[in-house]
Design a protein around this motif. Structure first.
Motif, mmCIF file in Angstrom:
data_model
loop_
_atom_site.group_PDB
_atom_site.id
_atom_site.type_symbol
_atom_site.label_atom_id
_atom_site.label_comp_id
_atom_site.label_asym_id
_atom_site.label_seq_id
_atom_site.Cartn_x
_atom_site.Cartn_y
_atom_site.Cartn_z
ATOM 1 N N UNK A 66 0.786 -1.228 0.000
ATOM 2 C CA UNK A 66 0.000 0.000 0.000
ATOM 3 C C UNK A 66 0.814 1.271 0.000
ATOM 4 N N UNK A 67 2.087 1.191 -0.444
ATOM 5 C CA UNK A 67 2.912 2.393 -0.538
ATOM 6 C C UNK A 67 3.391 2.566 -1.971
ATOM 7 N N UNK A 68 3.916 3.750 -2.252
ATOM 8 C CA UNK A 68 4.393 4.089 -3.599
ATOM 9 C C UNK A 68 5.879 4.395 -3.510
ATOM 10 N N UNK A 69 6.671 3.587 -4.203
ATOM 11 C CA UNK A 69 8.111 3.814 -4.321
ATOM 12 C C UNK A 69 8.406 4.299 -5.730
ATOM 13 N N UNK A 70 9.142 5.393 -5.852
ATOM 14 C CA UNK A 70 9.577 5.874 -7.164
ATOM 15 C C UNK A 70 11.093 5.760 -7.255
ATOM 16 N N UNK A 71 11.550 5.140 -8.335
ATOM 17 C CA UNK A 71 12.980 4.940 -8.560
ATOM 18 C C UNK A 71 13.442 6.006 -9.536
ATOM 19 N N UNK A 72 14.438 6.783 -9.136
ATOM 20 C CA UNK A 72 14.947 7.858 -9.971
ATOM 21 C C UNK A 72 16.433 7.633 -10.224
ATOM 22 N N UNK A 73 16.976 8.398 -11.156
ATOM 23 C CA UNK A 73 18.394 8.296 -11.449
ATOM 24 C C UNK A 73 18.677 8.739 -12.863
ATOM 25 N N UNK A 74 19.927 9.012 -13.183
ATOM 26 C CA UNK A 74 20.285 9.452 -14.536
ATOM 27 C C UNK A 74 20.117 8.327 -15.545
ATOM 28 N N UNK A 75 20.216 8.656 -16.816
ATOM 29 C CA UNK A 75 20.151 7.644 -17.869
ATOM 30 C C UNK A 75 21.227 6.585 -17.636
ATOM 31 N N UNK A 76 20.842 5.324 -17.835
ATOM 32 C CA UNK A 76 21.803 4.238 -17.672
ATOM 33 C C UNK A 76 22.083 3.854 -16.237
ATOM 34 N N UNK A 77 21.270 4.355 -15.298
ATOM 35 C CA UNK A 77 21.517 4.081 -13.883
ATOM 36 C C UNK A 77 21.121 2.669 -13.475
ATOM 37 N N UNK A 78 20.225 2.026 -14.256
ATOM 38 C CA UNK A 78 19.743 0.693 -13.898
ATOM 39 C C UNK A 78 18.314 0.673 -13.423
ATOM 40 N N UNK A 79 17.572 1.758 -13.648
ATOM 41 C CA UNK A 79 16.192 1.843 -13.159
ATOM 42 C C UNK A 79 15.296 0.797 -13.818
ATOM 43 N N UNK A 80 15.309 0.772 -15.149
ATOM 44 C CA UNK A 80 14.479 -0.203 -15.868
ATOM 45 C C UNK A 80 14.941 -1.622 -15.564
ATOM 46 N N UNK A 81 16.242 -1.813 -15.451
ATOM 47 C CA UNK A 81 16.780 -3.143 -15.133
ATOM 48 C C UNK A 81 16.264 -3.626 -13.791
ATOM 49 N N UNK A 82 16.228 -2.744 -12.795
ATOM 50 C CA UNK A 82 15.718 -3.120 -11.479
ATOM 51 C C UNK A 82 14.246 -3.516 -11.564
ATOM 52 N N UNK A 83 13.430 -2.744 -12.273
ATOM 53 C CA UNK A 83 12.015 -3.095 -12.417
ATOM 54 C C UNK A 83 11.857 -4.445 -13.112
ATOM 55 N N UNK A 84 12.612 -4.652 -14.192
ATOM 56 C CA UNK A 84 12.513 -5.910 -14.934
ATOM 57 C C UNK A 84 12.931 -7.094 -14.063
ATOM 58 N N UNK A 85 13.941 -6.899 -13.234
ATOM 59 C CA UNK A 85 14.373 -7.972 -12.345
ATOM 60 C C UNK A 85 13.317 -8.271 -11.280
ATOM 61 N N UNK A 86 12.663 -7.229 -10.763
ATOM 62 C CA UNK A 86 11.633 -7.431 -9.746
ATOM 63 C C UNK A 86 10.464 -8.243 -10.284
ATOM 64 N N UNK A 87 10.085 -7.979 -11.550
ATOM 65 C CA UNK A 87 8.910 -8.634 -12.120
ATOM 66 C C UNK A 87 9.264 -9.964 -12.786
#
Length: 301
Positions: A66-87
């Motif tokens: 029931x909480x909202x986490x937002x992942x931020x960071x510069x291009x190439x930081x690994x944000x999309x990679x982290x989401x893909x790994x979680x799912x």
């Protein structure tokens, strides 16, 4: 069940009620659907390496239900990679658990009932109408060979209305603009009614009005118990809506906390190489580029 930290729709008593102005632009109705469970997610030593390149270093991360986490960071930081790994969309090391259950042990249907995923570049079948594509989100809730049920159509109808897509139901997805397609992709994920929703840059292609609609809808769903994990480039919006921010750089977590703790001028300079001004007003953190005053032109004499 709902989150305890919001007492009114779109109004957070701990943040000075600054969501009220945003709420005035969106019709307020009860969030569609009810979740049969709430779910938190935990990653332990989650890492991704491709062709000997480490995209995500071993990372521990826990997101409460029931909480909202937002992942931020510069291009190439690994944000999309982290989401893909979680799912489970990226081959990774480490473990991901939902309410203590290892995601890797879940059958595909169970995983789809638990985690809904909005990627940056989805695969959309050729010739699909909007309603058919959004109905794909109901697949985990019925037998693979069964026709859609009245409750499936009801959920899809409500999602389309919430995302201002009602008039597009019979249009082919391929005929839509980029922003319209983005809302259709989000609609498919919302139709899954999974307790955890992961979105990779959900507002990038949207105009201002539809950004507001999508973010306020996610805010309402969070208030009703859904767990939201998103990546966002707009730092002010990320800080405005999320309960917590995680700053990634070079595949590592560099900061984790509230918007006030993470969105600092020092962090922006160190990890974004950006010269910005960070202001705090009534619980809202705003990040703006520092731009030298424009010198007015003078007419030649």
């Amino acid at each position: 069940p709902g989150s305890s930290h919001h007492s009114e729709p779109c109004r957070d008593p701990h943040r000075g009620g600054h969501r009220v102005l945003w709420c005035s632009v969106l019709r307020l109705r009860p969030a569609f659907g009810r979740f049969t469970m709430t779910a938190g997610i935990r990653a332990e030593q989650l890492a991704v390496t491709i062709d000997k390149a480490t995209l995500l270093h071993p990372t521990d991360l826990s997101v409460e239900a029931g909480t909202w986490l937002s992942i931020i960071g510069p291009n190439g930081a690994g944000k999309s990679t982290l989401l893909r790994a979680l799912v489970g969309a990226a081959r990774s090391k480490g473990t991901v658990t939902v309410n203590g259950v290892d995601v890797a042990s879940m059958k595909r249907t169970e995983r789809a009932r638990t985690l809904a995923w909005v990627p940056q570049v989805p695969v959309i079948p050729t010739g699909f109408r909007v309603i058919d594509y959004v109905l794909l989100g109901r697949t985990p809730h019925r037998h693979p060979l069964a026709a859609e049920r009245p409750e499936d159509l009801a959920v899809v109808h409500e999602v389309l209305i919430d995302l201002d897509l009602g008039d597009f139901a019979d249009r082919e997805v391929a005929s839509l603009s980029g922003g319209e397609r983005q809302r259709v992709i989000i609609a498919r994920a919302l139709a899954q009614q999974a307790p955890i929703l992961l979105l990779d840059e959900p507002t990038t292609a949207l105009d201002l009005g539809h950004q507001q609609e999508v973010l306020l809808l996610l805010d309402r769903l969070r208030n009703h118990g859904q767990t939201i994990i998103s990546t966002m480039h707009d730092l002010s919006l990320a800080g405005h809506f999320a309960d917590r921010l995680v700053l990634l750089a070079a595949g590592r977590v560099m900061a984790d906390g509230s918007a006030a703790d993470v969105l600092t001028e020092q962090n922006m300079a160190e990890y974004y190489n950006a010269d910005v001004t960070v202001t705090h007003n009534n619980g809202t953190v705003t990040v703006m580029p520092r731009i030298a005053p424009r010198i007015p032109r003078t007419n030649p004499s």
